[in-house]
Write a protein that holds these residues in place. Structure first.
Motif, mmCIF file in Angstrom:
data_model
loop_
_atom_site.group_PDB
_atom_site.id
_atom_site.type_symbol
_atom_site.label_atom_id
_atom_site.label_comp_id
_atom_site.label_asym_id
_atom_site.label_seq_id
_atom_site.Cartn_x
_atom_site.Cartn_y
_atom_site.Cartn_z
ATOM 1 N N ARG A 1 0.791 -1.131 -0.282
ATOM 2 C CA ARG A 1 -0.139 -0.098 0.026
ATOM 3 C C ARG A 1 1.015 1.192 0.096
ATOM 4 N NH1 ARG A 1 -3.257 -3.506 -0.781
ATOM 5 N NH2 ARG A 1 -5.115 -3.859 0.175
ATOM 6 N N PRO A 2 0.308 2.381 -0.359
ATOM 7 C CA PRO A 2 1.285 3.648 -0.748
ATOM 8 C C PRO A 2 1.241 4.226 0.729
ATOM 9 C CG PRO A 2 -0.937 3.874 -1.772
ATOM 10 C CD PRO A 2 -0.900 2.556 -1.383
ATOM 11 N N GLN A 3 1.800 3.555 1.695
ATOM 12 C CA GLN A 3 1.761 4.094 3.170
ATOM 13 C C GLN A 3 2.904 3.999 3.593
ATOM 14 O OE1 GLN A 3 -0.323 3.851 7.499
ATOM 15 N NE2 GLN A 3 -0.559 2.175 5.894
ATOM 16 N N VAL A 4 3.840 4.916 4.186
ATOM 17 C CA VAL A 4 5.192 4.841 4.794
ATOM 18 C C VAL A 4 4.765 4.485 6.477
ATOM 19 C CG1 VAL A 4 7.442 5.854 5.463
ATOM 20 C CG2 VAL A 4 6.219 6.332 3.163
ATOM 21 N N ARG A 5 4.989 3.306 6.790
ATOM 22 C CA ARG A 5 4.914 2.947 7.943
ATOM 23 C C ARG A 5 5.519 1.808 8.473
ATOM 24 N NH1 ARG A 5 -0.028 3.082 10.911
ATOM 25 N NH2 ARG A 5 -0.286 1.265 12.730
ATOM 26 N N GLU A 6 6.712 2.037 8.914
ATOM 27 C CA GLU A 6 7.860 1.178 9.165
ATOM 28 C C GLU A 6 7.557 0.671 10.621
ATOM 29 O OE1 GLU A 6 11.294 3.840 8.967
ATOM 30 O OE2 GLU A 6 11.736 2.404 6.989
ATOM 31 N N ARG A 7 7.552 -0.824 10.643
ATOM 32 C CA ARG A 7 7.383 -1.456 11.844
ATOM 33 C C ARG A 7 8.380 -2.575 11.967
ATOM 34 N NH1 ARG A 7 4.726 2.336 12.783
ATOM 35 N NH2 ARG A 7 2.744 2.657 13.726
ATOM 36 N N VAL A 8 8.685 -2.884 13.176
ATOM 37 C CA VAL A 8 9.832 -4.017 13.363
ATOM 38 C C VAL A 8 9.025 -5.283 13.724
ATOM 39 C CG1 VAL A 8 10.414 -3.428 15.888
ATOM 40 C CG2 VAL A 8 11.959 -4.528 14.517
ATOM 41 N N PHE A 9 9.487 -6.288 13.451
ATOM 42 C CA PHE A 9 9.116 -7.537 13.601
ATOM 43 C C PHE A 9 10.352 -8.421 14.085
ATOM 44 C CE2 PHE A 9 6.120 -5.786 10.502
ATOM 45 C CZ PHE A 9 4.861 -6.397 11.021
ATOM 46 N N ASP B 1 7.606 4.631 -7.927
ATOM 47 C CA ASP B 1 6.653 5.450 -7.441
ATOM 48 C C ASP B 1 5.383 4.991 -7.304
ATOM 49 O OD1 ASP B 1 8.409 7.586 -6.543
ATOM 50 O OD2 ASP B 1 8.192 8.723 -8.399
ATOM 51 N N TRP B 2 4.601 5.110 -6.179
ATOM 52 C CA TRP B 2 3.228 4.892 -6.225
ATOM 53 C C TRP B 2 2.355 6.189 -6.752
ATOM 54 C CZ3 TRP B 2 0.958 0.448 -4.439
ATOM 55 C CH2 TRP B 2 1.780 -0.324 -3.683
ATOM 56 N N SER B 3 1.090 5.913 -7.279
ATOM 57 C CA SER B 3 0.350 7.147 -7.493
ATOM 58 C C SER B 3 -0.866 6.747 -6.355
ATOM 59 C CB SER B 3 -0.104 7.225 -8.805
ATOM 60 O OG SER B 3 -1.254 8.183 -8.892
ATOM 61 N N VAL B 4 -1.070 7.765 -5.475
ATOM 62 C CA VAL B 4 -2.127 7.378 -4.469
ATOM 63 C C VAL B 4 -3.404 7.151 -5.018
ATOM 64 C CG1 VAL B 4 -3.443 8.604 -2.689
ATOM 65 C CG2 VAL B 4 -0.995 8.450 -2.554
ATOM 66 N N ALA B 5 -3.756 8.311 -5.948
ATOM 67 C CA ALA B 5 -5.202 8.076 -6.811
ATOM 68 C C ALA B 5 -5.206 6.841 -7.472
ATOM 69 C CB ALA B 5 -5.360 9.339 -7.665
ATOM 70 N N ALA C 1 3.928 19.490 3.398
ATOM 71 C CA ALA C 1 3.336 19.117 2.086
ATOM 72 C C ALA C 1 4.459 17.998 1.543
ATOM 73 C CB ALA C 1 3.444 20.127 1.419
ATOM 74 N N LYS C 2 3.868 16.940 1.344
ATOM 75 C CA LYS C 2 4.385 15.784 0.538
ATOM 76 C C LYS C 2 4.000 15.269 -0.758
ATOM 77 C CE LYS C 2 6.182 13.282 4.666
ATOM 78 N NZ LYS C 2 7.720 13.166 4.272
ATOM 79 N N ARG C 3 4.707 14.853 -1.558
ATOM 80 C CA ARG C 3 4.094 14.497 -2.832
ATOM 81 C C ARG C 3 3.155 13.375 -2.772
ATOM 82 N NH1 ARG C 3 8.368 11.707 -6.453
ATOM 83 N NH2 ARG C 3 8.899 10.671 -4.726
ATOM 84 N N ALA C 4 2.165 13.483 -3.784
ATOM 85 C CA ALA C 4 1.201 12.430 -3.569
ATOM 86 C C ALA C 4 1.454 11.233 -3.888
ATOM 87 C CB ALA C 4 -0.189 12.942 -4.488
ATOM 88 N N THR C 5 2.486 10.710 -3.537
ATOM 89 C CA THR C 5 2.974 9.076 -3.797
ATOM 90 C C THR C 5 2.523 8.315 -2.503
ATOM 91 O OG1 THR C 5 5.157 9.981 -3.329
ATOM 92 C CG2 THR C 5 4.525 9.767 -5.549
#
Length: 492
Positions: free
Chosen positions: A170-178, A209-213, A369-373
């Motif tokens: 998914r286009p979400q920056v969400r770092e988690r440790v496992f 690159d992702w495109s959120v849309a 403000a961040k790019r819409a990726t």
């Protein structure tokens, strides 16, 4: 809890879901063909959402069920636990195991020592593997090894934006440790220099690159509960005018060959726009600082922290270079009347032409403000992201999709704020799917040495080719059907 049918077609494995939240782990495990035999979640609202979607209530407290004198947790093959992250989070006090919530690991360990599940998966914030918590990390790894588990002492850090869409990314920056471990008391594989499951994953390249849309099906038009206020529109419009005003100026400046023009990357703060000569004269001790109290500065420049000196100089230089334009812009939009946190802009959108083409966050530190990726991580303590092109906030349904949950996931009658909070506290389904599958591939030799392990390997690897999305939809439908049947039985 024992009526779950295996989606994978083979014998279902048994799993327990500790600190279950709304069921991010459950979504992946049910999709793998797992059967939940025990789950626990202390928050009643989250437990209620879990029950609506997976067919049983996890409400309860692990400290009452697994301690020095009590062990009511049943036998199981897989243990998963997204144990409380606040003791290790940068947003908290970072007291680790000194904090009460940090000691919940010991309750998890008691369950592991009592039942020795074949696979253990622990999840937390990335900071758990940081320097601040080296002791806690070592304690967890050492105690798992003492219990007979093969586990890497290297962190598995993964974010959904590193995974391809077809594998649950998914286009979400969400770092988690496992932390992933396999029970191997006989030492079939080496327990030294154990590699992480990351080597067995298909990851996206940094240039992809992702495109959120395009990659996240956004709702078109107005969505109830996502509208921006008149003030929010005014603040964003003002800074959008600033961005569009400054781009031609920036692009007209000569740059070394190969360098792209860019808006300032340091935080721009209207309150710190003063004449550079006045600042440098005061810094040199040649003059008083007429704005010292306004800028909340100490008596001497030497007493200003180095990071703040750099920040003040950059803003003063920027203002002095473009004074006429900036003064006219600020006067036209009444920027001086904005709240303090809305008089700041954190531009991280590179070559994006307009603020309204960005993903925005109205943070205490300013408008970011961040790019819409890649969208920023869903977390419970910050403002919900604004989709600039849609001119509204991310909806709860879209936030659920970012976590890998289907559109049919049911949050019930609770408030949107509660839903955002639960999603912010949750685990991404695609990340869990890929971590578990890769871990089973890494420790295939151990799993194939027992009947239970072979069955588990079939579910996690052989019959789970591809991504989780379609399987999760099936698992969710089955869970919601169980819930409906239970409610009908209660009504009768």
């Amino acid at each position: 809890m024992g009526d779950d049918m295996s989606l994978a077609g083979s014998q279902p494995f048994r799993y327990i879901d500790l600190f279950a939240g709304i069921g991010g782990f459950a979504a992946a495990l049910q999709a793998f063909g797992g059967e939940c035999v025990y789950s626990i979640e202390k928050d009643p609202a989250a437990a209620g959402v879990y029950e609506r979607n997976w067919g049983h209530s996890p409400l309860g407290d692990l400290t009452d069920h697994a301690n020095d004198t009590v062990m009511v947790v049943p036998e199981h093959d897989v243990l998963v636990a997204g144990f409380p992250c606040q003791p290790f989070s940068k947003s908290g006090a970072q007291r680790g195991m000194e904090e009460t919530r940090g000691t919940l690991y010991w309750n998890i360990l008691k369950v592991i020592q009592a039942h020795h599940p074949t696979i253990v998966v622990l999840e937390n914030v990335k900071n758990l593997a940081g320097r601040r918590h080296e002791h806690e990390w070592k304690v967890i790894i050492d105690t798992l090894r003492e219990a007979g588990y093969r586990v890497s002492d290297k962190a598995v850090v993964l974010s959904p934006h590193r995974l391809p869409l077809e594998l649950g990314g998914r286009p979400q920056v969400r770092e988690r440790v496992f932390i992933t471990a396999t029970y191997d008391p006989e030492g079939l594989l080496s327990h030294e220099d154990v590699e992480t499951p990351l080597a067995y994953m298909k990851l996206r390249g940094r240039g992809d690159d992702w495109s959120v849309a395009a990659d996240l099906p956004l709702v078109e038009g107005e969505v109830p509960g996502t509208s921006l206020t008149r003030d929010e529109m005014q603040w964003i419009d003002a800074w959008d005018d600033f961005v569009t005003m400054m781009w031609p100026v920036v692009r007209s400046q000569a740059l070394p060959s190969g360098r792209l023009p860019a808006l300032p990357g340091f935080p721009l703060w209207y309150d710190r726009w003063i004449d550079i000569e006045a600042l440098t004269s005061w810094a040199a001790g040649a003059a008083r600082m007429p704005y010292r109290r306004q800028l909340e500065l100490p008596d001497q420049w030497e007493d200003v922290p180095a990071w703040k000196q750099t920040f003040l100089v950059k803003n003063a230089q920027f203002y002095s270079q473009h004074k006429d334009k900036l003064d006219a812009w600020a006067h036209e939009h009444g920027v001086a009347s904005f709240p303090a946190s809305r008089r700041k802009l954190e531009w991280q959108a590179q070559q994006t032409e307009s603020l309204w083409e960005c993903v925005l966050q109205l943070r205490p530190s300013g408008i970011r403000a961040k790019r819409a990726t890649h969208l920023p991580a869903l977390v419970a303590i910050t403002q919900t992201s604004i989709l600039g092109q849609q001119r509204r906030r991310l909806s709860t349904g879209e936030a659920a999709l970012l976590q890998g949950l289907p559109e049919t996931f049911d949050f019930g009658p609770q408030s949107p704020a509660e839903t955002y909070k639960q999603l912010g506290n949750g685990v991404n389904v695609g990340v869990v799917w890929n971590v578990l599958r890769a871990h089973a591939q890494r420790d295939r030799e151990i799993l194939m040495s027992t009947d239970e392990g072979r069955a588990l390997y079939r579910n996690l690897v052989e019959e789970a080719d591809g991504g989780p999305d379609e399987r999760v939809k099936e698992a969710l439908a089955a869970g919601q059907a169980r819930y409906c049947r239970s409610q009908m039985a209660v009504a009768v």
